[in-house]
Design an enzyme around this catalytic site. Structure first.
Site, PDB file in Angstrom:
ATOM      1  N   ASP A 100       0.460  -1.096   0.067  1.00  0.00           N
ATOM      2  CA  ASP A 100      -0.221   0.128  -0.053  1.00  0.00           C
ATOM      3  C   ASP A 100       1.147   1.554   0.060  1.00  0.00           C
ATOM      4  O   ASP A 100       2.089   1.174   0.417  1.00  0.00           O
ATOM      5  CB  ASP A 100      -1.095  -0.369   1.621  1.00  0.00           C
ATOM      6  CG  ASP A 100      -2.349   0.287   1.028  1.00  0.00           C
ATOM      7  OD1 ASP A 100      -2.578   1.629   0.011  1.00  0.00           O
ATOM      8  OD2 ASP A 100      -3.207   0.194   1.645  1.00  0.00           O
ATOM      9  N   ASP A 102     -11.335   2.077  -3.304  1.00  0.00           N
ATOM     10  CA  ASP A 102     -11.355   1.342  -2.156  1.00  0.00           C
ATOM     11  C   ASP A 102     -12.780   2.083  -1.924  1.00  0.00           C
ATOM     12  O   ASP A 102     -13.825   1.150  -0.933  1.00  0.00           O
ATOM     13  CB  ASP A 102     -11.416   2.793  -0.718  1.00  0.00           C
ATOM     14  CG  ASP A 102     -10.208   2.109  -0.382  1.00  0.00           C
ATOM     15  OD1 ASP A 102      -9.666   0.806  -0.316  1.00  0.00           O
ATOM     16  OD2 ASP A 102      -8.795   2.739   0.505  1.00  0.00           O
TER      17      ASP A 102
HETATM   18  C1  GLA Z   1      -5.535   1.838   1.800  1.00  0.00           C
HETATM   19  C2  GLA Z   1      -6.118   0.550   1.472  1.00  0.00           C
HETATM   20  C3  GLA Z   1      -7.144  -0.179   2.469  1.00  0.00           C
HETATM   21  C4  GLA Z   1      -6.615  -0.530   3.985  1.00  0.00           C
HETATM   22  C5  GLA Z   1      -6.367   0.271   4.175  1.00  0.00           C
HETATM   23  C6  GLA Z   1      -5.144  -0.036   5.728  1.00  0.00           C
HETATM   24  O1  GLA Z   1      -6.929   2.532   2.327  1.00  0.00           O
HETATM   25  O2  GLA Z   1      -6.791   1.375   0.304  1.00  0.00           O
HETATM   26  O3  GLA Z   1      -7.658  -1.490   1.218  1.00  0.00           O
HETATM   27  O4  GLA Z   1      -5.865  -1.765   3.356  1.00  0.00           O
HETATM   28  O5  GLA Z   1      -5.462   1.486   3.164  1.00  0.00           O
HETATM   29  O6  GLA Z   1      -4.625   1.248   6.620  1.00  0.00           O
END
Ligand code: GLA
Length: 722
Positions: A457, A521
């Site tokens: 990420d 997301d």
């Molecule tokens: C980001 C990702 C999510 C999740 C969060 C965790 O927002 O896109 O899918 O993994 O981080 O903190």
């Protein structure tokens, strides 16, 4: 009035062909090659015959030298348009012009390197063009070498310059934001400069580094369109400019922060690649070209993609409240519905109980996992699932052991505040000790446990990105690629997902090192329909992370049926992002049936071509099939209530008009629920039972009847050539 042209060396036509496209440049030994053509395939041997300048009577108020668009337009010596290079040496050599051009064939008619020298400004720029025979994808890259005795400061070096025909009409680019990626924006081309720039330090949610240019009449399936993408995970810029000969030029390249383009004597600056293509088969034809190219770049463990395993990702089930006992019972429930890969998201590592602390401390939290991750991983693998883990290596929270030990490891600028975003800072991973630290931590995790997958990420935009006072955007991206490559070399069996707050780092270069992306997301199925359609213009479905989320959706508050949520996720790399333990028996059974359906169809969905279409009246569709249209799976989504008395028929131009097809519906076992199309008409009953034989020509030109349905419904149809 016809001003005389200054003499130039004789013309040589450089011609590159692929299956369905052709490139023609006019090279002279003493200047940059002139762009003559990029478009649909010309017959072998067809060239302009006549040098361009001999065909252009000069207008009034112009230079004696006629300066057409070249592969490398430069500022200050006769070109008045956007320059592909802006550079100087402490104010000197601010104007450039190519004085020498050598043509080096890498592969005849397919790949060529133009070695362009400016003897006055003492620099060389090598521009490489490769036109792929099967995909019709042109790859363009430029490398500037400083031949002088003093450093040169490059402000802009386009990765390449492309010509677009005068009848180019509009440009479709993608805007957006976190939880709303791939928001289509269409701008009409005009004499005003069209420009998009990204300075967020990663590929970005709001400025996807690509666009599609249309010509009049272009549709999903027909008409001439052009597309280009910058394969780069950092700052970027692209611009389309109208030129006085009626055509346009299109430049894409890295957006360099001040000072980042300084090139020492003898050193070189290499641009990212442009991945470009044109198609006479509309947006779907163009998408097919990009998909073929992207598939050739993916570097799968073992050399080939295996069937994409069904995921469960723990984020929306637990957020940071990761309790091993709960995680294990979720794993049990996930395995029971058919999940094949269990991904433990954020919240597992040292001190990570909320988003204010712990990034950087990449070892299991001893309170949550007193014996490390071992028991959990064993539990998951014992259930027959693979184990995956979330990491965000490039980041650090000020409240972390790492930051307390090495506050200087974060990118920063003396005298400027440390600007946090989601309470975090970006590490200077171009420093060897920082990337070594991260490699060691990740390497240890992967060595200690059989972890088959990392969700990698990157959750903020870059600011005050200074290293020793110098801008470090560019070096970060190169260091990321190097770290990913090092990790993949050490752990070749591990697959990696590129995530950046959802879809903030989706591009052709990060995908040389990774195997799927977290598209957004936003898991609201209705929002996802458009996000995924934008994504599919460039990327194939098998790398599109697509999850069945909770209802109501956490990011929008909207509720959709299990069937619609699953049907929207089905064609991508399917996953589940909800607490399966809390589903009632009916919903759990439905989810299980959809997962089984995915397993049955994933090979068909994830190979071959994808066609997108719209039938109006709230109906959009996508079909996945082989190139010869022998077998297709068609997913018809009703995204809005009908305003017609009868649903419009759906024309399927990809079908063979000379063939007949057996047409039948595809549905999960025990299919039920409000999302499904209800129709008692005999035709639809037959579709659901034995299927119906229909003519390809009829389906292509008149169309497939579509049943009535409530909104947020999906109807899946299979076509088999008879
Ligand atoms: C980001 C990702 C999510 C999740 C969060 C965790 O927002 O896109 O899918 O993994 O981080 O903190």
């Amino acid at each position: 009035m016809n001003p005389p042209n200054l003499p130039h060396a004789p013309a040589e036509f450089i011609v590159l062909h692929s299956r369905r496209s052709t490139i023609v440049l006019e090279a002279h030994a003493d200047e940059a090659p002139i762009w003559r053509y990029w478009g649909p395939r010309l017959p072998d041997g067809a060239t302009p015959r006549v040098p361009l300048r001999e065909t252009r009577p000069g207008p009034s108020f112009m230079l004696e030298v006629d300066q057409p668009l070249t592969l490398l337009p430069t500022f200050g010596v006769g070109w008045f348009g956007q320059s592909a290079l802006l550079a100087h040496r402490d104010g000197l050599d601010f104007a450039q012009a190519i004085t020498g051009c050598e043509v080096e064939w890498i592969e005849l008619a397919r790949a060529v390197r133009l070695r362009l020298t400016d003897a006055v400004a003492a620099l060389r720029i090598d521009v490489t063009l490769k036109l792929d025979e099967t995909s019709d994808v042109l790859t363009l890259q430029s490398t500037l070498t400083n031949l002088g005795t003093a450093s040169i400061d490059v402000q802009w070096l386009a990765a390449g310059t492309l010509p677009l025909p005068g009848h180019a009409e509009s440009v479709r680019s993608y805007a957006g934001q976190h939880v709303h990626e791939f928001l289509l924006q269409t701008d009409k081309l005009s004499r005003s400069l069209w420009k998009r720039e990204n300075r967020r330090g990663h590929t970005s949610h709001d400025c996807f580094p690509a666009a599609v240019v249309t010509t009049p009449g272009a549709t999903d399936d027909a008409g001439l369109v052009f597309g280009a993408h910058l394969a780069w995970s950092g700052n970027h810029a692209q611009q389309i400019e109208w030129l006085h000969d009626g055509q346009y030029q299109w430049q894409l390249g890295e957006w360099l922060a001040p000072g980042e383009g300084r090139v020492a004597p003898g050193a070189s600056l290499q641009t990212p690649e442009i991945v470009a293509s044109c198609s006479t088969a509309g947006f779907n034809g163009l998408a097919a070209n990009f998909h073929t190219e992207l598939r050739s770049r993916l570097n799968w463990p073992g050399g080939a993609m295996r069937a994409r395993p069904v995921h469960i990702n723990t984020w929306e089930a637990f957020y940071m409240d990761v309790q091993p006992a709960n995680v294990m019972t979720l794993a049990d429930a996930a395995a029971e519905v058919g999940v094949e890969r269990f991904v433990l998201d954020d919240g597992w590592f040292q001190g990570r109980h909320h988003d204010r602390a712990a990034l950087g401390d990449w070892w299991p939290d001893p309170a949550k996992f007193p014996q490390g991750l071992g028991p959990l991983v064993e539990h998951v693998t014992g259930l027959g699932m693979e184990f995956g883990l979330w990491v965000e290596p490039e980041m650090v929270n000020p409240d972390s052991e790492l930051f307390r030990a090495h506050p200087d490891w974060a990118l920063q600028l003396a005298g400027r505040p440390l600007l946090t975003s989601r309470n975090q800072l970006v590490l200077d991973i171009a420093r060897a000790e920082v990337s070594n630290y991260l490699f060691d931590k990740l390497d240890a995790l992967l060595r200690e446990q059989p972890i088959g997958y990392l969700k990698w990420d990157y959750n903020r935009d870059m600011t005050t990105a200074g290293a020793g006072g110098y801008a470090a955007y560019r070096s970060q991206v190169h260091a990321l690629y190097a770290l990913l490559a090092r990790l993949r070399a050490a752990h070749p069996a591990v697959e990696i997902e590129s995530c950046s707050g959802g879809g903030g780092r989706i591009d052709f270069e990060v995908l040389r090192h990774t195997h799927r992306v977290w598209t957004s997301d936003c898991i609201d199925a209705l929002s996802r329909v458009n996000i995924q359609r934008g994504f599919l213009q460039f990327f194939p479905p098998e790398i599109m992370g697509a999850h069945v989320g909770t209802a109501p959706a956490h990011t929008t508050g909207r509720t959709q049926s299990m069937g619609f949520r699953a049907a929207v996720a089905l064609p991508g790399h399917l996953g589940v992002e909800l607490d399966v333990r809390h589903l009632d028996d009916g919903a759990r059974g439905e989810l299980k049936a959809w997962i089984a359906l995915y397993k049955q169809w994933r090979e068909r969905l994830h190979h071959g071509l994808v066609w997108l279409g719209e039938a109006g009246d709230g109906l959009v569709w996508q079909a996945h099939g082989d190139e010869d249209a022998n077998e297709l799976l068609l997913l018809i989504y009703r995204i809005a209530p009908s305003t017609h008395r009868y649903a419009p028929s759906l024309r399927l131009p990809m079908l063979d008009t000379a063939a007949r097809y057996r047409v039948s519906t595809v549905a999960p076992a025990g299919e039920q629920g409000a999302h499904w199309f209800h129709s008692t008409s005999p035709f639809f009953t037959a579709l659901k039972t034995d299927g119906v034989e229909l003519d390809g020509a009829w389906l292509a030109h008149a169309g497939l009847p579509v049943p009535r349905a409530t909104a947020e419904a999906c109807f899946i149809v299979r076509f088999q050539r008879l």
